[in-house]
Enzyme design. Structure first.
Site, PDB file in Angstrom:
ATOM      1  N   ILE A  74     -14.502  13.651 -10.529  1.00  0.00           N
ATOM      2  CA  ILE A  74     -15.663  14.253  -9.447  1.00  0.00           C
ATOM      3  C   ILE A  74     -15.048  15.834  -9.111  1.00  0.00           C
ATOM      4  CG2 ILE A  74     -14.641  12.887  -7.547  1.00  0.00           C
ATOM      5  CD1 ILE A  74     -17.557  12.683  -6.394  1.00  0.00           C
ATOM      6  N   SER A  75     -15.915  16.760  -9.149  1.00  0.00           N
ATOM      7  CA  SER A  75     -15.551  17.845  -8.537  1.00  0.00           C
ATOM      8  C   SER A  75     -15.200  18.054  -6.887  1.00  0.00           C
ATOM      9  CB  SER A  75     -16.642  19.196  -8.813  1.00  0.00           C
ATOM     10  OG  SER A  75     -16.947  19.146 -10.393  1.00  0.00           O
ATOM     11  N   GLN A  76     -14.495  19.187  -6.457  1.00  0.00           N
ATOM     12  CA  GLN A  76     -14.044  19.175  -5.098  1.00  0.00           C
ATOM     13  C   GLN A  76     -15.594  19.517  -4.306  1.00  0.00           C
ATOM     14  OE1 GLN A  76     -12.032  23.367  -5.744  1.00  0.00           O
ATOM     15  NE2 GLN A  76     -12.167  22.734  -3.703  1.00  0.00           N
ATOM     16  N   ARG A  78     -20.442  10.865  -0.662  1.00  0.00           N
ATOM     17  CA  ARG A  78     -19.495  11.039  -1.847  1.00  0.00           C
ATOM     18  C   ARG A  78     -18.537   9.925  -1.963  1.00  0.00           C
ATOM     19  NH1 ARG A  78     -14.496  14.138  -2.766  1.00  0.00           N
ATOM     20  NH2 ARG A  78     -14.820  15.312  -4.774  1.00  0.00           N
ATOM     21  N   PHE A 117     -12.050  23.212 -14.464  1.00  0.00           N
ATOM     22  CA  PHE A 117     -12.697  22.341 -14.859  1.00  0.00           C
ATOM     23  C   PHE A 117     -12.057  21.641 -16.117  1.00  0.00           C
ATOM     24  CE2 PHE A 117     -15.851  24.092 -12.086  1.00  0.00           C
ATOM     25  CZ  PHE A 117     -16.623  23.228 -11.571  1.00  0.00           C
TER      26      PHE A 117
END
Length: 208
Positions: free
Chosen positions: A51-53, A25, A193
């Site tokens: 960037i998503s969790q 990541r 989001f």
């Protein structure tokens, strides 16, 4: 990250956990944020995008139940991290990003990291990619006011789509399954989001 943020919150799919372990990541976040790369939070990647969790990436991916033979459409390519996780689990991934700068940078990054089964397109992801449809699975990585009809049309028989649906502040994560021309929707979780931009998204936000 895997043990404390993902497994303990209910994601048990061994293939998904393996993909999350395999994809670095930190390689997808800006250099000044790499110390935070494995925290359970979304991180900015520029241009108002994130960037998503890690947990949300894992949960959305697990909901698709990928077995390795699928062709997957991702809408909202961002920095490429979600696409890389999908690429470790599916035969082919096509990702669409509306920002030209992000699309170019992501395409270069994924090529440099040798993700040869991932293809990056720049455009309006709410329209899907009809010339490449149908898709066995679709993952939408941005919040939509409703499920875009073109994406429903491009979902293959027996396919699964995961998408955040709601207003600009809060959404519910929906899983949409297709059986012939019947679409069944299940709510998986609440989420937040960045907005999905495009003809079937939030039209009042400008395309770049």
């Amino acid at each position: 990250m895997i043990e404390t943020q993902i497994e303990r919150r209910g994601v048990k799919d061994a293939r998904v956990l393996g993909a999350m372990r395999a994809v670095p990541r930190h390689a997808f976040v800006p250099a000044d944020l790499r110390a935070q790369a494995y925290e359970d939070v979304p991180l900015p990647i520029g241009g108002g995008q994130t960037i998503s969790q890690p947990y949300m990436v894992a949960a959305m991916t697990a909901a698709l139940r990928l077995r390795g033979t699928e062709r997957v459409l991702e809408v909202g390519g961002g920095c490429g991290y979600q696409a890389a996780v999908l690429g470790a689990l599916a035969r082919e991934v096509v990702t669409v990003e509306y920002r030209t700068d992000l699309a170019a940078a992501t395409s270069a990054r994924l090529a440099e990291m040798h993700y040869e089964n991932i293809h990056v397109h720049c455009g309006d992801g709410t329209l899907g990619l009809p010339e490449m449809a149908p898709f066995d699975a679709i993952l939408v990585a941005a919040g939509a006011p409703a499920v875009p009809p073109p994406l429903l049309a491009q979902l293959a028989e027996g396919g699964r789509m995961v998408i955040p649906v709601g207003n600009l502040e809060n959404q519910e994560l929906q899983l949409v399954g297709r059986s012939r021309d019947i679409f069944q929707t299940t709510v998986l979780d609440t989420c937040r989001f960045v907005p999905l931009i495009g003809a079937h998204g939030w039209k009042d936000l400008p395309l770049r």
